[in-house]
Scaffold this motif. Structure first.
Motif, PDB file in Angstrom:
ATOM      1  N   LEU A  40     -22.569 101.058  50.333  1.00 64.09           N
ATOM      2  CA  LEU A  40     -23.463 100.089  50.979  1.00 64.09           C
ATOM      3  C   LEU A  40     -23.321  98.716  50.315  1.00 64.09           C
ATOM      4  CD1 LEU A  40     -25.894  99.489  52.878  1.00 64.09           C
ATOM      5  CD2 LEU A  40     -27.390 100.253  51.032  1.00 64.09           C
ATOM      6  N   VAL A  73     -20.876  97.540  48.366  1.00 62.68           N
ATOM      7  CA  VAL A  73     -19.544  96.922  48.489  1.00 62.68           C
ATOM      8  C   VAL A  73     -19.302  96.439  49.924  1.00 62.68           C
ATOM      9  CG1 VAL A  73     -17.057  97.279  48.234  1.00 62.68           C
ATOM     10  CG2 VAL A  73     -18.624  98.256  46.551  1.00 62.68           C
ATOM     11  N   ASN A 112     -21.535  95.392  52.060  1.00 62.60           N
ATOM     12  CA  ASN A 112     -22.311  94.158  52.247  1.00 62.60           C
ATOM     13  C   ASN A 112     -21.710  92.971  51.479  1.00 62.60           C
ATOM     14  OD1 ASN A 112     -24.376  94.582  54.176  1.00 62.60           O
ATOM     15  ND2 ASN A 112     -25.646  95.692  52.701  1.00 62.60           N
ATOM     16  N   LEU A 167     -18.292  87.884  51.721  1.00 61.07           N
ATOM     17  CA  LEU A 167     -17.022  87.189  51.460  1.00 61.07           C
ATOM     18  C   LEU A 167     -16.312  86.828  52.763  1.00 61.07           C
ATOM     19  CD1 LEU A 167     -15.560  89.178  48.423  1.00 61.07           C
ATOM     20  CD2 LEU A 167     -16.485  86.873  48.405  1.00 61.07           C
ATOM     21  N   ARG A 218      -3.343  89.357  58.775  1.00 58.94           N
ATOM     22  CA  ARG A 218      -4.158  89.627  57.577  1.00 58.94           C
ATOM     23  C   ARG A 218      -4.692  91.071  57.602  1.00 58.94           C
ATOM     24  NH1 ARG A 218      -5.722  89.937  52.542  1.00 58.94           N
ATOM     25  NH2 ARG A 218      -7.981  89.942  52.290  1.00 58.94           N
ATOM     26  N   LEU A 251     -20.210  90.168  62.983  1.00 52.47           N
ATOM     27  CA  LEU A 251     -21.100  89.386  62.125  1.00 52.47           C
ATOM     28  C   LEU A 251     -20.749  87.898  62.217  1.00 52.47           C
ATOM     29  CD1 LEU A 251     -23.311  89.925  59.950  1.00 52.47           C
ATOM     30  CD2 LEU A 251     -21.500  89.870  58.244  1.00 52.47           C
ATOM     31  N   ILE A 278     -11.594  90.040  48.452  1.00 52.77           N
ATOM     32  CA  ILE A 278     -11.774  91.041  49.523  1.00 52.77           C
ATOM     33  C   ILE A 278     -10.833  92.232  49.303  1.00 52.77           C
ATOM     34  CG2 ILE A 278     -11.487  91.458  52.024  1.00 52.77           C
ATOM     35  CD1 ILE A 278     -12.511  88.521  52.410  1.00 52.77           C
ATOM     36  N   LEU A 297     -12.319  94.447  46.797  1.00 57.10           N
ATOM     37  CA  LEU A 297     -13.406  95.270  47.362  1.00 57.10           C
ATOM     38  C   LEU A 297     -12.852  96.369  48.266  1.00 57.10           C
ATOM     39  CD1 LEU A 297     -16.237  92.689  48.191  1.00 57.10           C
ATOM     40  CD2 LEU A 297     -15.953  94.081  46.147  1.00 57.10           C
ATOM     41  N   ILE A 301     -29.918 104.599  53.298  1.00 60.60           N
ATOM     42  CA  ILE A 301     -29.118 103.394  53.562  1.00 60.60           C
ATOM     43  C   ILE A 301     -29.990 102.314  54.208  1.00 60.60           C
ATOM     44  CG2 ILE A 301     -27.206 102.521  55.007  1.00 60.60           C
ATOM     45  CD1 ILE A 301     -26.018 105.482  54.421  1.00 60.60           C
ATOM     46  N   LYS A 324     -32.261 100.759  51.595  1.00 59.32           N
ATOM     47  CA  LYS A 324     -31.640  99.934  50.551  1.00 59.32           C
ATOM     48  C   LYS A 324     -30.828  98.757  51.104  1.00 59.32           C
ATOM     49  CE  LYS A 324     -32.824 102.730  47.115  1.00 59.32           C
ATOM     50  NZ  LYS A 324     -33.655 102.330  45.986  1.00 59.32           N
ATOM     51  N   ASN A 325     -30.707  98.659  52.406  1.00 62.79           N
ATOM     52  CA  ASN A 325     -29.863  97.600  52.966  1.00 62.79           C
ATOM     53  C   ASN A 325     -30.472  96.209  52.772  1.00 62.79           C
ATOM     54  OD1 ASN A 325     -27.885  96.204  54.376  1.00 62.79           O
ATOM     55  ND2 ASN A 325     -28.950  96.479  56.341  1.00 62.79           N
ATOM     56  N   GLU A 326     -29.700  95.338  52.145  1.00 65.85           N
ATOM     57  CA  GLU A 326     -30.160  93.958  51.944  1.00 65.85           C
ATOM     58  C   GLU A 326     -29.331  92.956  52.745  1.00 65.85           C
ATOM     59  OE1 GLU A 326     -30.070  93.418  47.698  1.00 65.85           O
ATOM     60  OE2 GLU A 326     -31.875  94.618  47.397  1.00 65.85           O
ATOM     61  N   GLY A 327     -28.467  93.462  53.641  1.00 68.10           N
ATOM     62  CA  GLY A 327     -27.668  92.581  54.490  1.00 68.10           C
ATOM     63  C   GLY A 327     -26.426  92.061  53.795  1.00 68.10           C
ATOM     64  N   PRO A 328     -25.574  91.300  54.470  1.00 67.92           N
ATOM     65  CA  PRO A 328     -25.801  90.652  55.760  1.00 67.92           C
ATOM     66  C   PRO A 328     -25.677  91.561  56.985  1.00 67.92           C
ATOM     67  CG  PRO A 328     -23.573  90.167  55.020  1.00 67.92           C
ATOM     68  CD  PRO A 328     -24.251  90.940  53.918  1.00 67.92           C
ATOM     69  N   PHE A 329     -25.186  92.783  56.797  1.00 69.05           N
ATOM     70  CA  PHE A 329     -25.012  93.633  57.973  1.00 69.05           C
ATOM     71  C   PHE A 329     -26.338  94.184  58.469  1.00 69.05           C
ATOM     72  CE2 PHE A 329     -20.632  94.038  56.323  1.00 69.05           C
ATOM     73  CZ  PHE A 329     -19.983  93.618  57.466  1.00 69.05           C
ATOM     74  N   THR A 362     -25.357  98.609  62.280  1.00 70.70           N
ATOM     75  CA  THR A 362     -23.914  98.493  62.034  1.00 70.70           C
ATOM     76  C   THR A 362     -23.511  99.394  60.874  1.00 70.70           C
ATOM     77  OG1 THR A 362     -24.029  96.183  62.735  1.00 70.70           O
ATOM     78  CG2 THR A 362     -22.065  96.850  61.513  1.00 70.70           C
ATOM     79  N   LEU A 363     -24.301  99.362  59.825  1.00 69.96           N
ATOM     80  CA  LEU A 363     -23.998 100.185  58.646  1.00 69.96           C
ATOM     81  C   LEU A 363     -24.096 101.669  58.983  1.00 69.96           C
ATOM     82  CD1 LEU A 363     -25.882  98.019  56.077  1.00 69.96           C
ATOM     83  CD2 LEU A 363     -23.430  98.438  56.089  1.00 69.96           C
ATOM     84  N   HIS A 398     -23.497 102.994  61.789  1.00 72.98           N
ATOM     85  CA  HIS A 398     -22.295 103.325  62.555  1.00 72.98           C
ATOM     86  C   HIS A 398     -21.111 103.580  61.617  1.00 72.98           C
ATOM     87  CE1 HIS A 398     -19.270 103.281  65.675  1.00 72.98           C
ATOM     88  NE2 HIS A 398     -18.620 102.366  64.994  1.00 72.98           N
ATOM     89  N   ILE A 399     -20.928 102.696  60.636  1.00 68.48           N
ATOM     90  CA  ILE A 399     -19.818 102.862  59.682  1.00 68.48           C
ATOM     91  C   ILE A 399     -19.991 104.165  58.892  1.00 68.48           C
ATOM     92  CG2 ILE A 399     -18.730 101.914  57.594  1.00 68.48           C
ATOM     93  CD1 ILE A 399     -19.438  99.096  58.696  1.00 68.48           C
ATOM     94  N   PHE A 400     -21.192 104.406  58.423  1.00 69.46           N
ATOM     95  CA  PHE A 400     -21.433 105.633  57.642  1.00 69.46           C
ATOM     96  C   PHE A 400     -21.232 106.886  58.488  1.00 69.46           C
ATOM     97  CE2 PHE A 400     -23.006 102.939  54.283  1.00 69.46           C
ATOM     98  CZ  PHE A 400     -22.734 103.668  53.141  1.00 69.46           C
TER      99      PHE A 400
END
Lengths: 96, 96
Positions: A21, A23, A25, A30, A50, A85, B13, B16, B58, B61-66, B70-71, B73-75
């Protein structure tokens, strides 16, 4: 005993979820910065070259257990989320 | 100057991305362990309650920007990849 093992594994997984979560975010922020810079430079937001470079690096460094194709799929979802986003940011900028 | 900034952001990036790769694979291994334990205990591999608990954490604890959606969905893609991995393990075990 197995139940205790299960509990322990699950708390380790929760810990990794929170790392993911964080990483994801951080990465999002970035990529927003990149979007701002590229906005200034007037180039397009979606950059297939890219994206290819990033996916190639993931292929190169993957040690499993996931198949590379699975990881590429997950990463493409992350890339897509970032594009959305940036589109949101763009729309908000237009409204100001 | 902007080009240098872009380069720097991109290398951050990439860093990460490699962290994500590492954590996703680590998580994969832990979930494989859970699968083995649950195999022993004879319960099903897909566990919607456990998935809900993870997604709720999740959200919390989410502080964004997402956006949380969306998160999630990724998880869910990551969870799905793990289920497939466990199915592969199961198939391989049957072949032994």
């Amino acid at each position: 005993m197995a139940k205790q093992d299960l509990q322990q594994l699950r708390s380790q997984i929760d810990e990794l979820n929170l790392q993911l979560l964080k990483v994801i975010n951080e990465r999002g922020m970035l990529v927003q910065e990149v979007g701002k810079l590229k906005g200034v430079q007037g180039t397009n937001r979606f950059d297939p070259v890219r994206e290819r470079v990033m996916l190639d690096l993931i292929v190169e460094k993957n040690e499993g257990p996931f198949e590379t194709s699975t990881l590429q799929h997950i990463f493409k979802e992350i890339f897509k989320a970032n594009l959305e986003l940036q589109e949101d940011d763009h729309r908000k900028a237009l409204l100001v």
